[in-house]
Motif scaffolding. Structure first.
Motif, short mmCIF file in Angstrom:
data_model
loop_
_atom_site.label_atom_id
_atom_site.label_comp_id
_atom_site.label_asym_id
_atom_site.label_seq_id
_atom_site.Cartn_x
_atom_site.Cartn_y
_atom_site.Cartn_z
N GLU A 150 0.83 -1.20 0.00
CA GLU A 150 0.00 0.00 0.00
C GLU A 150 0.87 1.25 0.00
O GLU A 150 2.02 1.24 0.46
CB GLU A 150 -0.92 0.00 1.22
N LEU A 151 0.31 2.34 -0.52
CA LEU A 151 1.04 3.61 -0.53
C LEU A 151 1.01 4.22 0.86
O LEU A 151 0.13 3.97 1.67
CB LEU A 151 0.40 4.57 -1.55
N LEU A 152 2.02 5.07 1.13
CA LEU A 152 2.14 5.70 2.45
C LEU A 152 1.81 7.18 2.36
O LEU A 152 1.98 7.81 1.33
CB LEU A 152 3.58 5.56 2.97
N GLY A 153 1.34 7.72 3.49
CA GLY A 153 1.08 9.15 3.57
C GLY A 153 1.59 9.71 4.88
O GLY A 153 1.77 8.99 5.86
N LEU A 154 1.84 11.02 4.90
CA LEU A 154 2.26 11.68 6.13
C LEU A 154 1.06 11.87 7.05
O LEU A 154 -0.01 12.30 6.61
CB LEU A 154 2.86 13.06 5.83
N ALA A 155 1.23 11.54 8.32
CA ALA A 155 0.14 11.71 9.28
C ALA A 155 -0.25 13.17 9.37
O ALA A 155 0.59 14.07 9.39
CB ALA A 155 0.57 11.20 10.66
N GLY A 156 -1.54 13.44 9.45
CA GLY A 156 -2.02 14.80 9.67
C GLY A 156 -2.20 15.58 8.39
O GLY A 156 -3.28 16.09 8.10
N GLY A 157 -1.16 15.70 7.57
CA GLY A 157 -1.25 16.54 6.39
C GLY A 157 -1.86 15.86 5.19
O GLY A 157 -2.29 16.52 4.25
N GLY A 158 -1.91 14.54 5.18
CA GLY A 158 -2.50 13.82 4.08
C GLY A 158 -1.63 13.75 2.85
O GLY A 158 -2.06 13.22 1.83
N GLU A 159 -0.41 14.29 2.89
CA GLU A 159 0.45 14.28 1.72
C GLU A 159 1.03 12.89 1.50
O GLU A 159 1.48 12.23 2.43
CB GLU A 159 1.59 15.29 1.90
N ARG A 160 1.00 12.45 0.27
CA ARG A 160 1.51 11.14 -0.07
C ARG A 160 3.02 11.15 -0.06
O ARG A 160 3.66 12.09 -0.52
CB ARG A 160 1.01 10.75 -1.45
N VAL A 161 3.63 10.11 0.54
CA VAL A 161 5.08 9.97 0.48
C VAL A 161 5.46 9.61 -0.95
O VAL A 161 5.04 8.58 -1.47
CB VAL A 161 5.56 8.87 1.46
N SER A 162 6.23 10.48 -1.58
CA SER A 162 6.61 10.26 -2.97
C SER A 162 7.89 11.01 -3.27
O SER A 162 8.27 11.94 -2.54
CB SER A 162 5.51 10.74 -3.92
N SER A 163 8.54 10.62 -4.35
CA SER A 163 9.75 11.34 -4.76
C SER A 163 9.41 12.79 -5.10
O SER A 163 10.21 13.69 -4.83
CB SER A 163 10.39 10.65 -5.97
N THR A 164 8.23 13.04 -5.66
CA THR A 164 7.83 14.41 -5.99
C THR A 164 7.69 15.26 -4.73
O THR A 164 8.18 16.40 -4.68
CB THR A 164 6.50 14.40 -6.76
N ALA A 165 7.04 14.73 -3.71
CA ALA A 165 6.88 15.48 -2.46
C ALA A 165 8.23 15.76 -1.80
O ALA A 165 8.45 16.83 -1.23
CB ALA A 165 5.98 14.71 -1.50
N ILE A 166 9.14 14.81 -1.91
CA ILE A 166 10.49 15.01 -1.35
C ILE A 166 11.23 16.09 -2.13
O ILE A 166 11.89 16.97 -1.54
CB ILE A 166 11.26 13.68 -1.35
N ARG A 167 11.13 16.05 -3.45
CA ARG A 167 11.76 17.11 -4.25
C ARG A 167 11.22 18.48 -3.88
O ARG A 167 11.98 19.46 -3.78
CB ARG A 167 11.52 16.84 -5.75
N ASN A 168 9.92 18.58 -3.65
CA ASN A 168 9.32 19.86 -3.28
C ASN A 168 9.86 20.36 -1.94
O ASN A 168 10.13 21.55 -1.77
CB ASN A 168 7.80 19.74 -3.23
N ALA A 169 9.99 19.45 -0.98
CA ALA A 169 10.52 19.84 0.33
C ALA A 169 11.97 20.34 0.21
O ALA A 169 12.35 21.33 0.85
CB ALA A 169 10.44 18.67 1.30
N LEU A 170 12.77 19.67 -0.60
CA LEU A 170 14.15 20.09 -0.79
C LEU A 170 14.22 21.41 -1.53
O LEU A 170 15.04 22.29 -1.21
CB LEU A 170 14.92 19.01 -1.55
N ARG A 171 13.36 21.59 -2.52
CA ARG A 171 13.31 22.86 -3.26
C ARG A 171 12.98 24.02 -2.33
O ARG A 171 13.50 25.14 -2.49
CB ARG A 171 12.24 22.75 -4.35
N ASP A 172 12.15 23.76 -1.33
CA ASP A 172 11.73 24.79 -0.39
C ASP A 172 12.70 24.98 0.76
O ASP A 172 12.46 25.82 1.64
CB ASP A 172 10.33 24.47 0.15
N GLY A 173 13.78 24.20 0.79
CA GLY A 173 14.76 24.34 1.87
C GLY A 173 14.28 23.77 3.19
O GLY A 173 14.61 24.31 4.25
#
Length: 331
Positions: free
Chosen positions: A154-177
């Motif tokens: 099954e796919l994973l998500g972050l608790a509370g925020g509902g954001e899916r754990v994915s390479s795209t979400a990780i790239r966005n976090a790194l882009r935002d510092g």
């Protein structure tokens, strides 16, 4: 871990593994969940634990005009998978012949004839074959036909925020510092890996020698200065260190290609050509242009003090998952 880059090089002893399939860019917690399920099956059957992935990343083939998107190069991915206990890494070339295979041909020629898999594990969003026509249901059908087990993670998500754990979400976090958010999804510090290159030795002349690394081909995190944890992977100085890194184009010295310059605290020695793994722990400040060298050195000292203070609370080895940014991972 043995790294195999061609189906023709696989021996009989390297067949019959339980195999996780995917690109594994970042080897994030979703990938690790796939690995954990695969490991359970492998251990139950006394079979090797394997990963099947592809080089280059298919997106690099289909979307050649995209800016760099990879979270890690192939060497960094292999290094991380080895640390997670993978026995065999099948790193199959993604070429025209592989691209033309239908989902049925992929199962028959790659999984059965090529690897002789005992079973496979994939994420719930897995697609494969020409035109991405294959999915988890067609894979289950292929398993029934050819006699290999199929497990769907099954796919994973972050608790509370509902954001899916994915390479795209990780790239966005790194882009935002926000490297701690990326780390919460990765389950490890985001690391930039590669050999130490010869630079212009400006840091040494300023009293802060740095190990310079190329970042071409990978997604660039937000440019600026970071508190970092460093593993020197090869050479006589192999080990773990704390430090501070500057990531970017070095605006103080004109226009330059982006790179990573890392100063290791309390270190003496040469690191040229050795392999480094630099983990981004906390963003300290953006890149800046200073009025002169004295102002630059004064800021470097402040950066060092900030990084030392932050890293004094961070284990030199390992990853304090429960303490990273207050994030918790749920299925």
């Amino acid at each position: 871990m043995k790294r195999i880059t061609s189906l023709s090089r696989i021996t009989q002893a390297e067949r019959g593994a339980y195999t996780a399939i995917g690109n594994f860019d970042g080897v994030h917690l979703g990938h690790q969940a796939v690995l954990d399920l695969t490991r359970q099956s492998a251990e139950a059957q006394g079979a090797p634990l394997a990963v099947l992935t592809f080089e280059p990343h298919p997106r690099e083939v289909f979307r050649t005009d995209d800016p760099p998107f990879r979270l890690m190069n192939s060497e960094a991915k292999a290094h991380r998978l080895s640390k997670l206990g993978v026995d065999l890494l099948y790193e199959i070339p993604f070429d025209a012949a592989l691209f033309r295979l239908s989902e049925a041909e992929f199962s028959a020629k790659i999984l059965v004839d090529g690897l002789g898999v005992s079973g496979v594990t994939v994420g719930a969003d897995f697609c494969y074959g020409k035109g991405r026509a294959g999915n988890t249901e067609t894979l289950r059908q292929a398993g029934q036909k050819h006699g290999f087990a199929v497990t769907i993670a099954e796919l994973l998500g972050l608790a509370g925020g509902g954001e899916r754990v994915s390479s795209t979400a990780i790239r966005n976090a790194l882009r935002d510092g926000v490297p701690h958010k990326a780390a919460a999804m990765l389950g490890h510090w985001h690391r930039i890996e590669g050999p130490v290159l010869h630079g212009e030795k400006r840091g040494r002349n300023l009293g802060y020698p740095t190990a310079n690394m190329d970042i071409s081909g990978i997604h660039p995190p937000k440019f600026g200065v970071y508190a970092v944890l460093v593993e020197v992977v090869t050479g006589p100085h192999a080990g773990h260190y704390r430090g501070v890194s500057s990531l970017g184009i070095r605006p103080m010295f004109g226009e330059n290609l982006p790179n990573l310059e890392t100063h290791l605290f309390d270190f003496k020695g040469e690191l040229y050509d050795e392999h480094l793994s630099v983990g981004l722990v906390q963003f300290l400040r953006p890149e800046m242009k200073f009025d002169g060298v004295d102002a630059l050195v004064a800021q470097i000292r402040r950066d060092e003090d900030s990084a030392r203070d932050i890293l004094s609370q961070v284990p030199l080895v390992g990853f304090p998952r429960e303490a990273v940014g207050g994030f918790r991972i749920d299925v």
